[in-house]
Design an enzyme around this catalytic site. Structure first.
Site, PDB file in Angstrom:
ATOM      1  CB  ALA A  84      -0.894   0.010   1.230  1.00 53.42           C
TER       2      ALA A  84
ATOM      3  CD  GLU B  83       0.373   2.205   3.869  1.00 53.48           C
ATOM      4  OE1 GLU B  83       0.810   3.344   3.613  1.00 53.48           O
ATOM      5  OE2 GLU B  83       1.097   1.189   3.882  1.00 53.48           O
TER       6      GLU B  83
ATOM      7  CD  GLU C  91       7.691   3.119   5.466  1.00 53.10           C
ATOM      8  OE1 GLU C  91       6.843   2.481   6.113  1.00 53.10           O
ATOM      9  OE2 GLU C  91       7.398   3.799   4.460  1.00 53.10           O
TER      10      GLU C  91
END
Ligand SMILES: [Zn+2]
Length: 1035
Positions: A439, A474, A496
């Site tokens: 994604a 996300e 991340e």
């Protein structure tokens, strides 16, 4: 004068050493693994390339040949290449990628054979001519002048060496990073995609502010053909300008004869045309077959990390934040989406409609811009003032509801947790049929693979866990990454690592029934395994090439990043301390860019009043050096001695580092070991330290619940005491602690610190184990040894190992049912056990799976196989030729993506050579099987000996096609390399892998994943050498 630019410390570093080293190496004799085995057909070569090359004219250099020539620029390699002339080019010709700077020519026609005397004379002549040319070339021109050559002046600063643009003019910039003199403020983008011709035209207006006086504007653009460009300074007249291009760095530039003065504003307007990208980045086209069998095309974007420049000219670095106003034209039958809500639609004279989106209300980095032209449908819900929608192709709209529900819950959770509301008015989540990553967190327009967003209501919780985790990740990025962004890709982990940590943390609050804890635990074990290699890197590390940017997307940034955040949070006394620091950080840097120190400083500030722990000091030891510590514990009565050293797996035993970490060591003991209150903390900062317990204990277990990023060795007596205690009562430790003991002892065996005999002693305990995470860890470790034995063709030993695994878990396997199971953790356990049992040909297992598949087939899909059993059932079906065809047919017609992927794994697990070839070729062509699935296919095939031979052969034959689809260094390429090499353990296998990758030269030989692969094989080899005798005796 433009002092600012020339002072910039970032040197342009295209992979110089890759090219240079390559030129002096012999072309290796690449041995084809699969061809060694005569039982298998050879792989059909796909689209053979023509072979001769000519140098690309745009890369010829203008430079004064002095002592400055050999600085760290790629130009040096090129001129060296030029000196070496044909020999370099011929070498490159054996393997080339389409992105290679050389274009193709047809090979010369063959002619009659010359006599041997003619050959000798010609060769002599050529040698003489070549030697004279080289002498003349190497000597500077001044050698032949009256004045001679000047002495080199060592004190002169190094002048930048500018390359030549495509039009022959000097390109005014020689570095990878852009100059800092110009700051973009806003972009107006107009895009006119043509989905029939697969092209688009665009108009980009960039409003900029001049921060430092300069004569140039340098920015990015790739594969765009600029047709017109105008420039306007302040309120002046717009005038035409020439846009220069330097392709190797995907940079564009405009030169000015008069200096642009600091403090002025200016506008650059460009019109251009381009083709849609046929890879998975930039503005790319995708397609799917609708329910009536028609092919439907759509266009979508994927810009992170370096591909916004492929859709529009821009300053494509994360620190150049700006606002965006986007307009896209479309046919009436299509719809468009972008980061912001649609402001208006206008009918154009050509029959098209132009959609205009609101100007972004926030400053954002280019990699977060997104737009889509498609014919999707959606469902929508208002969540605390934000319009949340989930989009899919019309056929799959029935699978969007779960995503909408969980997104709504997560959005509310994050709004509250971060104490900052999601800043945009809408949030779209879109399932794209053809999508490489899991994604992408584009602000306000998150794009997904279908598998990671669409799930049926009847699906198992395990399937929903996948969707929920990706959405949680996300959504966390909308704050971590979008609102506050890392300054450069070296700190990618700030995006991340955080999103990965928040993904598990948020779901434990929002949807505890998904039990994401086991998943996070195993993720931490795998991060330790990778970080133990000397090819690993520091969490925050230098990034100087585009390949290195791609390589940052790895488990160190994601999983180690998340693990050290967990460790930090767990070391705070309360649960609010960490959150307070995060809120502080987000508020302080909202809309800005940061680096790692900014985060630690924010966390240190909030911590001071209560804890007096210097977060910055502690965490820097975890982010600035690679690897992690091995903590050795020695217990004497009530006195505990802890020692730390770098846990470094190395095959030569000579590399020792003096790294020290600031470790919050946690521990529990035999009298109190389960509840969080039992946990005590000792901070180990030095090489060794001692402390006293309040009373004598029989054993200590360090790293409570494995929240710390380190491995523990208890010494012979310590391990025996723990094994003894667990053999009497498994529940004396938490299941996380038991899993970590299993992980740690196998890791120590790899390090050569404990004998395999000691590892096997622990088996006394793990045959009693029934909990998911310890069983899965033991299964994974034993299975890895079994697969290595199989790939060494130690068939006798492999089958004894198989019996051992089956024997160890016999009761547990027998207890598994084949009906619907509600509990996630039980589903995980069952799927792991049954998949393993069936893959080891356990008769009862294969029988059950076969009959379930038959029922499913006969019912025409109305009887559903429980989600957690599907993989086992499809994999068994993939083993027989008859059911393989049925399964393939089901795969082609299946719409439900997560089921489809499990079918594909079943198909790829076949041992039939023709079918293996069929799947690989089909995946490469993207017909019937999408190319995005190749990494999955290869990793599945590599579970078996025969499959892996084919995969290896395929990779060698089609390397150039692969790196055309998946960039060098990307996560997809990392996965492919790891899958095909990680279970090899012989010198012969090592030689072959080494030969192939070193032959790749600039096409990937220097990738970190290649180093990792070679290291892993050496470590496997050494482990086998040490332990084969034990295995033979004991199995
Ligand atoms: Zn992410």
């Amino acid at each position: 004068m433009d002092l600012f630019d020339s002072n910039s410390s970032e040197h342009a570093n295209l992979p110089r050493n890759m090219i240079e080293n390559s030129m002096f190496e012999e072309e290796p004799d690449v041995v084809d693994l699969a061809k060694d085995s005569t039982a298998f057909p050879t792989f059909p070569a796909l689209d053979p390339d023509e072979v001769t090359y000519e140098p690309r004219s745009s890369r010829l250099l203008v430079r004064g040949l002095g002592e400055n020539d050999m600085d760290d620029d790629e130009e040096d390699c090129e001129s060296s290449a030029r000196l070496l002339g044909m020999s370099f080019m011929n070498r490159s010709s054996a393997h080339r990628s389409n992105s290679s700077p050389y274009t193709r020519q047809a090979p010369p026609r063959s002619c009659s054979r010359p006599s041997s005397r003619t050959i000798v004379v010609c060769v002599l002549f050529l040698v003489i001519v070549a030697s004279m040319t080289m002498v003349l070339y190497f000597l500077p021109a001044c050698t032949f002048t009256k004045a001679g050559c000047p002495k080199p002046n060592k004190t002169n600063p190094i002048e930048p060496v500018y390359p030549i643009s495509t039009n022959g003019e000097l390109f005014p910039w020689a570095q990878l990073r852009l100059p800092q003199s110009i700051k973009p403020l806003s972009y107006d983008l107009t895009l006119n995609p043509d989905l029939d011709k697969m092209t688009f035209t665009g108009r980009t207006v960039i409003n900029m502010s001049i921060l430092h006086s300069t004569n140039r504007i340098v920015f990015h653009g790739a594969n765009l053909s600029i047709t017109k460009a105008t420039f306007m300074l302040g309120d002046g007249q717009a005038s035409d300008v020439t846009v220069l291009e330097y392709k190797p760095r995907q940079q564009l530039a405009v030169n000015f004869s008069e200096e642009l003065k600091a403090g002025q504003y200016c506008v650059l307007t460009m019109e251009y045309s381009a083709n849609f990208s046929n890879t998975y980045d930039g503005f790319y086209n995708s397609s799917y077959i609708d329910k009536d069998g028609n092919k439907r095309v759509l266009a979508a974007t994927q810009f992170e990390p370096l591909s916004a420049r492929k859709a529009f000219p821009c300053f494509d670095e994360p620190a150049f934040k700006a606002t965006f106003l986007i307009k896209i034209s479309r046919k009436k039958t299509y719809m468009t989406l972008s980061n912001m809500p649609k402001a208006k639609s206008t009918n154009l004279s050509n029959g098209l409609v132009q959609d205009e989106f609101e100007k972004t209300s926030v400053n954002m980095s280019t990699y977060l811009v997104a737009f889509i032209v498609a014919n999707f449908t959606s469902i929508t819900k208002n969540v605390s003032g934000t319009q949340v929608s989930v989009y899919s192709v019309p056929e799959k709209i029935g699978h969007t509801e779960y995503a909408l529900t969980i997104t709504s819950k997560l959005l509310e959770f994050y709004n509250n947790f971060f104490d900052i509301n999601y800043p945009l008015k809408k949030l779209d989540l879109v399932a794209i049929p053809d999508f490489l990553a899991g994604a992408m967190e584009n602000w306000g327009l998150i794009t997904f693979r279908e598998t990671t967003l669409l799930v049926g209501n009847e699906s198992s919780l395990l399937e929903k866990q996948v969707v929920a985790s990706v959405i949680a990740h996300e959504l966390a990025h909308q704050w971590f990454g979008n609102l506050v962004t890392m300054r450069w890709w070296n700190d990618l982990w700030l995006n991340e690592g955080f999103a990965t940590y928040m993904e598990y943390m948020s779901l434990q609050e929002v949807s505890p029934d998904l039990e994401t804890g086991n998943l996070f635990l195993s993720v931490r074990f795998r991060a330790l395994d990778k970080d133990a290699l000397s090819s690993s890197h520091a969490v925050s590390t230098d990034v100087n090439t585009t390949e290195q940017v791609e390589e940052m997307f790895d488990s160190v940034s994601y999983e180690k990043g998340a693990s050290i955040l967990l460790m930090l949070n767990a070391s705070f006394p309360g649960d609010q301390q960490f959150r307070k620091g995060i809120i502080e950080y987000l508020k302080q840097f909202s809309g800005l860019n940061t680096d790692t120190d900014d985060l630690w400083n924010s966390l240190t500030q909030t911590d001071k009043p209560t804890h007096h722990m210097n977060v910055s000091q502690m965490m820097t030891s975890w982010t600035s050096q690679k690897g992690f510590p091995l903590v050795t514990v020695n217990l004497m009565g009530n006195q505990v001695t802890l020692t730390q050293e770098h846990f470094l797996l190395t095959s030569d035993n000579t590399t020792h580092t003096s790294s020290l970490w600031n470790i919050p060591v946690t521990y529990v003991n035999d009298s109190c070991s389960l509840a969080p209150e039992c946990r005590q903390v000792f901070t180990l900062k030095n090489k060794s330290d001692t402390f006293k317990l309040s009373k004598n204990v029989t054993w200590l277990k360090l790293n409570y619940k494995s929240t710390g990023f380190y491995i523990v060795d208890y010494g012979k007596d310590g391990w025996s005491a723990l094994t003894e205690a667990l053999s009497k009562n498994v529940s004396v430790l938490t299941h996380e602690d038991r899993a970590s003991l299993i992980h740690n002892i196998f890791a120590l065996s790899r390090l050569g610190r404990v004998t395999f005999r000691q590892v096997l002693n622990l088996q006394k305990y793990f045959s009693l184990e029934t909990e998911t995470s310890p069983v899965m860890e033991a299964l994974l470790q034993l299975n890895n040894i079994y697969r290595q034995l199989e790939k060494r063709q130690e068939s006798n030993l492999a089958s004894r190992m198989k019996n051992f695994i089956r024997g160890t878990f016999r009761d547990l396997i027998a207890n598994q049912t084949w009906d619907k199971e509600e509990n996630v953790s039980k589903q995980e356990l069952r799927s792991a056990l049954l998949e393993m049992a069936c893959s080891l040909n356990d008769e009862n297992c294969t029988h059950q799976a076969t009959s379930l598949f038959k029922k499913y087939k006969d019912s025409n899909g109305t009887i559903r196989i429980p989600g957690d059993l599907q993989q086992t059932v499809f994999t068994v079906a993939g083993q027989s030729d008859e059911t393989w065809d049925t399964l393939f047919n089901m795969y082609v017609h299946a719409t439900y993506d997560s089921e489809k992927r499990k079918m594909l794994k079943g198909l790829a697990s076949t041992q039939n050579p023709q079918r293996l070839v069929q799947i690989l070729s089909s995946g490469l062509r993207g017909s019937l099987i999408q190319t995005q699935e190749l990494p999955l296919i290869i990793s599945t095939m590599c579970q078996s000996f025969a499959g892996c031979l084919f995969a290896w052969d395929f990779i060698q034959e089609n390397w150039d096609r692969l790196i055309e689809k998946f960039p060098i260094g990307s996560f997809a390429i990392q996965t492919i390399i790891k899958s095909v090499t990680s279970q090899s353990s012989t010198q012969a296998q090592l030689n072959k892998v080494q030969a192939f990758f070193s032959g790749l030269k600039e096409r990937g030989s220097q990738m970190r994943s290649v180093q990792e692969a070679l290291e892993t094989i050496k470590l496997n080899r050494d482990w086998m050498d040490r332990n084969l005798p034990t295995l033979r005796r004991w199995l």
